[in-house]
Design an enzyme around this catalytic site. Structure first.
Site, PDB file in Angstrom:
ATOM      1  N   HIS A   1       0.751  -1.242  -0.109  1.00 46.04           N
ATOM      2  CA  HIS A   1       0.105   0.003   0.065  1.00 46.04           C
ATOM      3  C   HIS A   1       0.891   1.274   0.059  1.00 46.04           C
ATOM      4  O   HIS A   1       0.372   2.345  -0.650  1.00 46.04           O
ATOM      5  CB  HIS A   1      -0.954   0.159   0.999  1.00 46.04           C
TER       6      HIS A   1
ATOM      7  N   HIS B   1       3.859  -7.986  -2.636  1.00 50.24           N
ATOM      8  CA  HIS B   1       2.953  -8.790  -3.616  1.00 50.24           C
ATOM      9  C   HIS B   1       3.735  -8.230  -5.197  1.00 50.24           C
ATOM     10  O   HIS B   1       3.252  -6.971  -5.340  1.00 50.24           O
ATOM     11  CB  HIS B   1       1.680  -8.559  -3.566  1.00 50.24           C
TER      12      HIS B   1
ATOM     13  N   ARG C   1       2.407  -8.113  -8.332  1.00 47.13           N
ATOM     14  CA  ARG C   1       1.467  -8.342  -9.095  1.00 47.13           C
ATOM     15  C   ARG C   1       1.818  -8.564 -10.874  1.00 47.13           C
ATOM     16  O   ARG C   1       2.883  -7.768 -11.121  1.00 47.13           O
ATOM     17  CB  ARG C   1       0.579  -7.473  -9.077  1.00 47.13           C
TER      18      ARG C   1
ATOM     19  N   ARG D   1       1.010  -3.029 -10.473  1.00 46.74           N
ATOM     20  CA  ARG D   1       0.348  -1.998 -10.084  1.00 46.74           C
ATOM     21  C   ARG D   1       0.942  -1.588  -8.864  1.00 46.74           C
ATOM     22  O   ARG D   1       0.680  -0.158  -8.564  1.00 46.74           O
ATOM     23  CB  ARG D   1      -1.164  -2.014 -10.022  1.00 46.74           C
TER      24      ARG D   1
ATOM     25  N   GLU E   1       4.781 -12.524  -2.160  1.00 45.74           N
ATOM     26  CA  GLU E   1       3.630 -12.954  -2.859  1.00 45.74           C
ATOM     27  C   GLU E   1       3.583 -12.840  -4.117  1.00 45.74           C
ATOM     28  O   GLU E   1       3.993 -12.075  -4.984  1.00 45.74           O
ATOM     29  CB  GLU E   1       2.258 -12.263  -2.342  1.00 45.74           C
TER      30      GLU E   1
ATOM     31  N   THR F   1      -8.215  -5.835  -4.544  1.00 44.08           N
ATOM     32  CA  THR F   1      -7.008  -6.590  -3.826  1.00 44.08           C
ATOM     33  C   THR F   1      -7.404  -8.202  -4.014  1.00 44.08           C
ATOM     34  O   THR F   1      -8.292  -8.467  -4.777  1.00 44.08           O
ATOM     35  CB  THR F   1      -7.133  -6.344  -2.490  1.00 44.08           C
ATOM     36  N   THR F   2      -6.495  -9.144  -3.493  1.00 37.11           N
ATOM     37  CA  THR F   2      -6.634 -10.525  -3.557  1.00 37.11           C
ATOM     38  C   THR F   2      -7.838 -10.682  -3.115  1.00 37.11           C
ATOM     39  O   THR F   2      -8.129 -10.915  -2.056  1.00 37.11           O
ATOM     40  CB  THR F   2      -5.443 -11.246  -2.992  1.00 37.11           C
TER      41      THR F   2
ATOM     42  N   GLU G   1      -1.239 -20.109   4.453  1.00 35.00           N
ATOM     43  CA  GLU G   1      -1.812 -18.846   4.897  1.00 35.00           C
ATOM     44  C   GLU G   1      -3.326 -18.784   4.791  1.00 35.00           C
ATOM     45  O   GLU G   1      -4.116 -18.775   3.567  1.00 35.00           O
ATOM     46  CB  GLU G   1      -1.251 -17.634   4.272  1.00 35.00           C
TER      47      GLU G   1
ATOM     48  N   HIS H   1      -5.175 -10.843   5.821  1.00 37.47           N
ATOM     49  CA  HIS H   1      -6.015 -10.178   4.831  1.00 37.47           C
ATOM     50  C   HIS H   1      -7.123  -9.484   5.569  1.00 37.47           C
ATOM     51  O   HIS H   1      -8.031 -10.494   6.359  1.00 37.47           O
ATOM     52  CB  HIS H   1      -6.762 -11.212   3.600  1.00 37.47           C
TER      53      HIS H   1
HETATM   54  N1  PXP Z   1      -1.985 -11.796   2.950  1.00 37.30           N
HETATM   55  C1  PXP Z   1      -2.140 -11.939   1.692  1.00 37.30           C
HETATM   56  C2  PXP Z   1      -1.719 -13.299   0.882  1.00 37.30           C
HETATM   57  C3  PXP Z   1      -2.607 -10.980   0.799  1.00 37.30           C
HETATM   58  O1  PXP Z   1      -2.676 -10.988  -0.473  1.00 37.30           O
HETATM   59  C4  PXP Z   1      -2.854  -9.673   1.248  1.00 37.30           C
HETATM   60  C5  PXP Z   1      -3.139  -8.432   0.582  1.00 37.30           C
HETATM   61  O2  PXP Z   1      -2.147  -8.099  -0.125  1.00 37.30           O
HETATM   62  C6  PXP Z   1      -2.276  -9.648   2.744  1.00 37.30           C
HETATM   63  C7  PXP Z   1      -2.224 -10.602   3.508  1.00 37.30           C
HETATM   64  C8  PXP Z   1      -2.542  -8.291   3.633  1.00 37.30           C
HETATM   65  O3  PXP Z   1      -3.995  -7.825   3.366  1.00 37.30           O
HETATM   66  P1  PXP Z   1      -4.450  -6.369   4.058  1.00 37.30           P
HETATM   67  O4  PXP Z   1      -3.726  -5.460   3.145  1.00 37.30           O
HETATM   68  O5  PXP Z   1      -5.768  -6.477   3.817  1.00 37.30           O
HETATM   69  O6  PXP Z   1      -4.063  -6.349   5.526  1.00 37.30           O
END
Ligand code: PXP
Length: 246
Positions: A20, A53, A55, A59, A80, A110-111, A161, A200
């Protein structure tokens, strides 16, 4: 593996997802915020690992970030990625301590949802053996479902996870039901010898029930911590979360 899980009973690892922060940078294609500084502040705040991550549409995190951050992260990198040949090749070059395989759709914010390990067991087994041969631990980001946990163990992932996104979105009795599903999934995954992570949609309040998942080793949290950092700075935002989950 057993020693990792028993250690986790009193010390939950906190992985900080920095995507983020990269999103803010990429919105204007600036050089700030500097991810190296963000990582350093997160580690000063008590992060046990840094999650990013890469991607397919790039992005937020860029290829150069992955290489640059690998050399400055003092804790560990959890990369990730989608389960593609391109990402496998990058990971085998960078050699993060962990990779987490996630489903990826270009149009998603988001995922969304977990990886369907069951539907692509042969391919994922091949990928896992490649990762393992490169000394990289593999985690599958999955829904808390028995068949996906079994499939993850069968393909050779050492870690699952558990996706807490539904738990985070639901309210009332539905949330309680999802929490119960997560608790059972965590116990079942542990019984198969898997390390149990979760993440997440977690924030400073809803994490309280999740931190007590049985055999929990690591939480990966991003959005809420980066948002809190706008008010108190990255180091304090991480410290606050660390105090809750410890
Ligand atoms: N774990 C995984 C596998 C994710 O894809 C994400 C989001 O990128 C997160 C954790 C973290 O999620 P959040 O940003 O909602 O805390």
């Amino acid at each position: 593996m057993t020693s990792v899980n028993s250690e986790s009973l009193n010390n939950i690892h906190l992985g900080i997802n920095i995507d983020h922060a990269a999103t803010i940078r990429e919105q204007r294609k600036t050089t700030y915020p500097n991810l190296v500084d963000i990582v350093a502040a997160a580690e000063r705040g008590g992060a046990d690992g840094i999650t990013l991550h890469l991607r397919e549409d790039r992005r937020h995190i860029q290829d150069a970030d992955v290489y640059d951050l690998k050399s400055i992260i003092k804790t560990k990198m959890n990369l990730e990625m989608a389960a593609t040949e391109e990402m496998l090749a990058i990971a085998c070059k960078v050699k993060p301590e962990d990779v987490c395989l996630v489903p990826e759709k270009r149009e998603e914010l988001t995922t969304e949802g977990g990886l369907d390990v069951l539907a692509q067991k042969d391919r994922l087994a091949e990928m896992c053996s490649e990762f393992n041969a490169n000394g990289i631990r593999v985690s599958m980001f999955i829904e808390p479902a028995v068949d996906q946990i079994e499939a993850s163990a069968e393909v050779g992932a050492g870690v699952v996870e558990l996706h807490t996104g539904k738990y985070a979105e639901l309210g009332g009795a539905d949330r309680e039901k999802e929490l119960e599903r997560l608790y059972q999934a965590a116990s079942f995954a542990h019984s198969l010898g898997l390390i149990v992570n979760a993440g997440h949609g977690l924030e400073y309040e809803n994490v309280i029930a999740i931190k007590d998942l049985p055999h929990l080793y690591e939480l990966n949290i991003g959005h809420s911590i980066i948002a809190r950092a706008l008010m108190v700075g990255v180091e304090s935002a991480v410290k606050e979360m660390k105090q809750i989950v410890e």
